[in-house]
Design a protein around this motif. Structure first.
Motif, PDB file in Angstrom:
ATOM      1  N   UNK A   1      16.504  10.490  -3.185  1.00  0.00           N
ATOM      2  CA  UNK A   1      15.686   9.682  -2.274  1.00  0.00           C
ATOM      3  C   UNK A   1      16.394   8.364  -1.977  1.00  0.00           C
ATOM      4  N   UNK A   2      16.295   7.900  -0.720  1.00  0.00           N
ATOM      5  CA  UNK A   2      16.952   6.675  -0.308  1.00  0.00           C
ATOM      6  C   UNK A   2      15.942   5.541  -0.143  1.00  0.00           C
ATOM      7  N   UNK A   3      16.466   4.311  -0.186  1.00  0.00           N
ATOM      8  CA  UNK A   3      15.604   3.138  -0.104  1.00  0.00           C
ATOM      9  C   UNK A   3      14.783   3.129   1.172  1.00  0.00           C
ATOM     10  N   UNK A   4      15.380   3.493   2.300  1.00  0.00           N
ATOM     11  CA  UNK A   4      14.667   3.481   3.565  1.00  0.00           C
ATOM     12  C   UNK A   4      13.464   4.418   3.536  1.00  0.00           C
ATOM     13  N   UNK A   5      13.574   5.532   2.877  1.00  0.00           N
ATOM     14  CA  UNK A   5      12.467   6.480   2.799  1.00  0.00           C
ATOM     15  C   UNK A   5      11.281   5.873   2.040  1.00  0.00           C
ATOM     16  N   UNK A   6      11.583   5.157   0.973  1.00  0.00           N
ATOM     17  CA  UNK A   6      10.509   4.515   0.205  1.00  0.00           C
ATOM     18  C   UNK A   6       9.871   3.389   1.015  1.00  0.00           C
ATOM     19  N   UNK A   7      10.709   2.602   1.692  1.00  0.00           N
ATOM     20  CA  UNK A   7      10.204   1.505   2.518  1.00  0.00           C
ATOM     21  C   UNK A   7       9.269   2.036   3.599  1.00  0.00           C
ATOM     22  N   UNK A   8       9.694   3.108   4.280  1.00  0.00           N
ATOM     23  CA  UNK A   8       8.865   3.679   5.343  1.00  0.00           C
ATOM     24  C   UNK A   8       7.552   4.240   4.790  1.00  0.00           C
ATOM     25  N   UNK A   9       7.612   4.832   3.600  1.00  0.00           N
ATOM     26  CA  UNK A   9       6.420   5.437   3.003  1.00  0.00           C
ATOM     27  C   UNK A   9       5.393   4.374   2.589  1.00  0.00           C
ATOM     28  N   UNK A  10       5.872   3.197   2.180  1.00  0.00           N
ATOM     29  CA  UNK A  10       4.983   2.145   1.688  1.00  0.00           C
ATOM     30  C   UNK A  10       4.620   1.108   2.744  1.00  0.00           C
ATOM     31  N   UNK A  11       5.291   1.143   3.895  1.00  0.00           N
ATOM     32  CA  UNK A  11       5.159   0.076   4.898  1.00  0.00           C
ATOM     33  C   UNK A  11       3.710  -0.161   5.320  1.00  0.00           C
ATOM     34  N   UNK A  12       2.993   0.887   5.662  1.00  0.00           N
ATOM     35  CA  UNK A  12       1.630   0.732   6.165  1.00  0.00           C
ATOM     36  C   UNK A  12       0.707   0.136   5.098  1.00  0.00           C
ATOM     37  N   UNK A  13       0.822   0.645   3.880  1.00  0.00           N
ATOM     38  CA  UNK A  13       0.011   0.133   2.775  1.00  0.00           C
ATOM     39  C   UNK A  13       0.378  -1.314   2.460  1.00  0.00           C
ATOM     40  N   UNK A  14       1.659  -1.631   2.486  1.00  0.00           N
ATOM     41  CA  UNK A  14       2.153  -2.969   2.180  1.00  0.00           C
ATOM     42  C   UNK A  14       1.596  -4.009   3.153  1.00  0.00           C
ATOM     43  N   UNK A  15       1.515  -3.635   4.421  1.00  0.00           N
ATOM     44  CA  UNK A  15       1.071  -4.571   5.458  1.00  0.00           C
ATOM     45  C   UNK A  15      -0.450  -4.680   5.516  1.00  0.00           C
ATOM     46  N   UNK A  16      -1.154  -3.540   5.467  1.00  0.00           N
ATOM     47  CA  UNK A  16      -2.604  -3.535   5.672  1.00  0.00           C
ATOM     48  C   UNK A  16      -3.407  -3.764   4.392  1.00  0.00           C
ATOM     49  N   UNK A  17      -2.871  -3.334   3.267  1.00  0.00           N
ATOM     50  CA  UNK A  17      -3.563  -3.499   1.979  1.00  0.00           C
ATOM     51  C   UNK A  17      -2.551  -4.008   0.964  1.00  0.00           C
ATOM     52  N   UNK A  18      -2.125  -5.258   1.174  1.00  0.00           N
ATOM     53  CA  UNK A  18      -0.979  -5.781   0.431  1.00  0.00           C
ATOM     54  C   UNK A  18      -1.116  -5.718  -1.089  1.00  0.00           C
ATOM     55  N   UNK A  19      -2.251  -6.123  -1.687  1.00  0.00           N
ATOM     56  CA  UNK A  19      -2.346  -6.049  -3.154  1.00  0.00           C
ATOM     57  C   UNK A  19      -2.101  -4.633  -3.678  1.00  0.00           C
ATOM     58  N   UNK A  20      -2.644  -3.636  -2.986  1.00  0.00           N
ATOM     59  CA  UNK A  20      -2.423  -2.246  -3.406  1.00  0.00           C
ATOM     60  C   UNK A  20      -0.973  -1.857  -3.194  1.00  0.00           C
ATOM     61  N   UNK A  21      -0.388  -2.336  -2.091  1.00  0.00           N
ATOM     62  CA  UNK A  21       1.014  -2.039  -1.822  1.00  0.00           C
ATOM     63  C   UNK A  21       1.936  -2.593  -2.882  1.00  0.00           C
ATOM     64  N   UNK A  22       1.622  -3.787  -3.371  1.00  0.00           N
ATOM     65  CA  UNK A  22       2.420  -4.412  -4.439  1.00  0.00           C
ATOM     66  C   UNK A  22       2.372  -3.555  -5.697  1.00  0.00           C
ATOM     67  N   UNK A  23       1.187  -3.068  -6.053  1.00  0.00           N
ATOM     68  CA  UNK A  23       1.032  -2.246  -7.252  1.00  0.00           C
ATOM     69  C   UNK A  23       1.787  -0.926  -7.126  1.00  0.00           C
ATOM     70  N   UNK A  24       1.666  -0.284  -5.972  1.00  0.00           N
ATOM     71  CA  UNK A  24       2.332   1.012  -5.775  1.00  0.00           C
ATOM     72  C   UNK A  24       3.847   0.837  -5.798  1.00  0.00           C
ATOM     73  N   UNK A  25       4.356  -0.204  -5.130  1.00  0.00           N
ATOM     74  CA  UNK A  25       5.805  -0.444  -5.154  1.00  0.00           C
ATOM     75  C   UNK A  25       6.294  -0.641  -6.581  1.00  0.00           C
ATOM     76  N   UNK A  26       5.507  -1.401  -7.371  1.00  0.00           N
ATOM     77  CA  UNK A  26       5.877  -1.626  -8.764  1.00  0.00           C
ATOM     78  C   UNK A  26       5.887  -0.339  -9.572  1.00  0.00           C
ATOM     79  N   UNK A  27       4.907   0.530  -9.316  1.00  0.00           N
ATOM     80  CA  UNK A  27       4.859   1.816 -10.029  1.00  0.00           C
ATOM     81  C   UNK A  27       6.052   2.691  -9.677  1.00  0.00           C
TER      82      UNK A  27
END
Length: 248
Positions: free
Chosen positions: A1-27
């Protein structure tokens, strides 16, 4: 898996539900770190926070009551037949002292000096972890004396739930929602606006709300301005409880 794939997968959550996005990125980051420990991968492709899309930070303030309506609230508080005495007194103390909900809930009888009209809050109950002396205006003392006359619990809590523990952190909040969409914490802003309009010294106003002084102020201001705060809080309490035709 590449970094861009992870960024694209988390982008919507990161922007619209940032606290949840932070937790998921950390996991995700921890999962790949674990894979490296097991020698299943040699790198961690998780994007660092700085590489994630920009999000708009919204600061949500506690809803508060304009100080011009405080008389209306005080009158309402004294005409609520179904409100328990501890909830009633807790809201009254929050209005009169602009104290945080936790500090009020954790108040114990041993901390109150009725003769000196002072409540000493231990450092463990304060946000800044510092012991604090709180001057008590006449109206606050009357509310506390009323509860004392009802009987003191073995737990020592002024606002005992009846089970040897402090009353629920939502008890006062739920009661206030029957009046308006406000919070107990919002009374701090209510008092703050009254102080600003009345040209109260900002140092005194900040100490009343237990705001941390700026570094240099803290270094040179050794007094806790107890008597200055006492004077202002008594003026505030008189303002809160006054109404045409007399006090409530």
């Amino acid at each position: 898996m590449k970094r861009r794939e992870i960024t694209d997968a988390l982008a919507d959550l990161w922007v619209k539900h940032h606290p949840s996005g932070v937790k998921v990125r950390g996991n995700v980051e921890r999962v790949f770190d674990y894979a490296i420990d097991l020698e299943l991968r040699e790198d961690n492709p998780t994007p660092p926070p700085r590489s994630m899309p920009l999000h708009q930070h919204h600061v949500k303030h506690f809803t508060s009551l304009p100080h011009e309506r405080i008389h209306e609230l005080w009158a309402w508080l004294h005409t609520r037949p179904r409100m328990g005495p501890h909830t009633h007194a807790g809201i009254a103390i929050a209005v009169l002292l602009a104290k945080r909900t936790k500090e009020i809930r954790m108040m114990k009888w041993e901390q109150i000096d009725f003769d000196k009209a002072v409540w000493v809050t231990p450092f463990g109950n304060m946000k800044k972890r510092k012991m604090r002396r709180q001057p008590l205006p006449r109206q606050a003392l009357e509310k506390l004396q009323f509860l004392s006359n009802l009987g003191r619990s073995e737990s020592g809590y002024v606002f005992d739930s009846g089970r040897g523990k402090p009353m629920s952190e939502n008890a006062m909040l739920i009661a206030l929602k029957r009046f308006d969409d406000i919070t107990t914490h919002g009374f701090r802003a209510t008092l703050g606006s009254w102080c600003a309009e009345g040209k109260v010294d900002k140092r005194v106003s900040d100490y009343i709300k237990a705001h941390q002084p700026k570094y240099l102020d803290a270094a040179y201001q050794r007094s806790d301005l107890l008597e200055e705060r006492r004077l202002v809080l008594q003026q505030w309490a008189d303002y809160v409880t006054e109404r045409p035709g007399g006090d409530i």
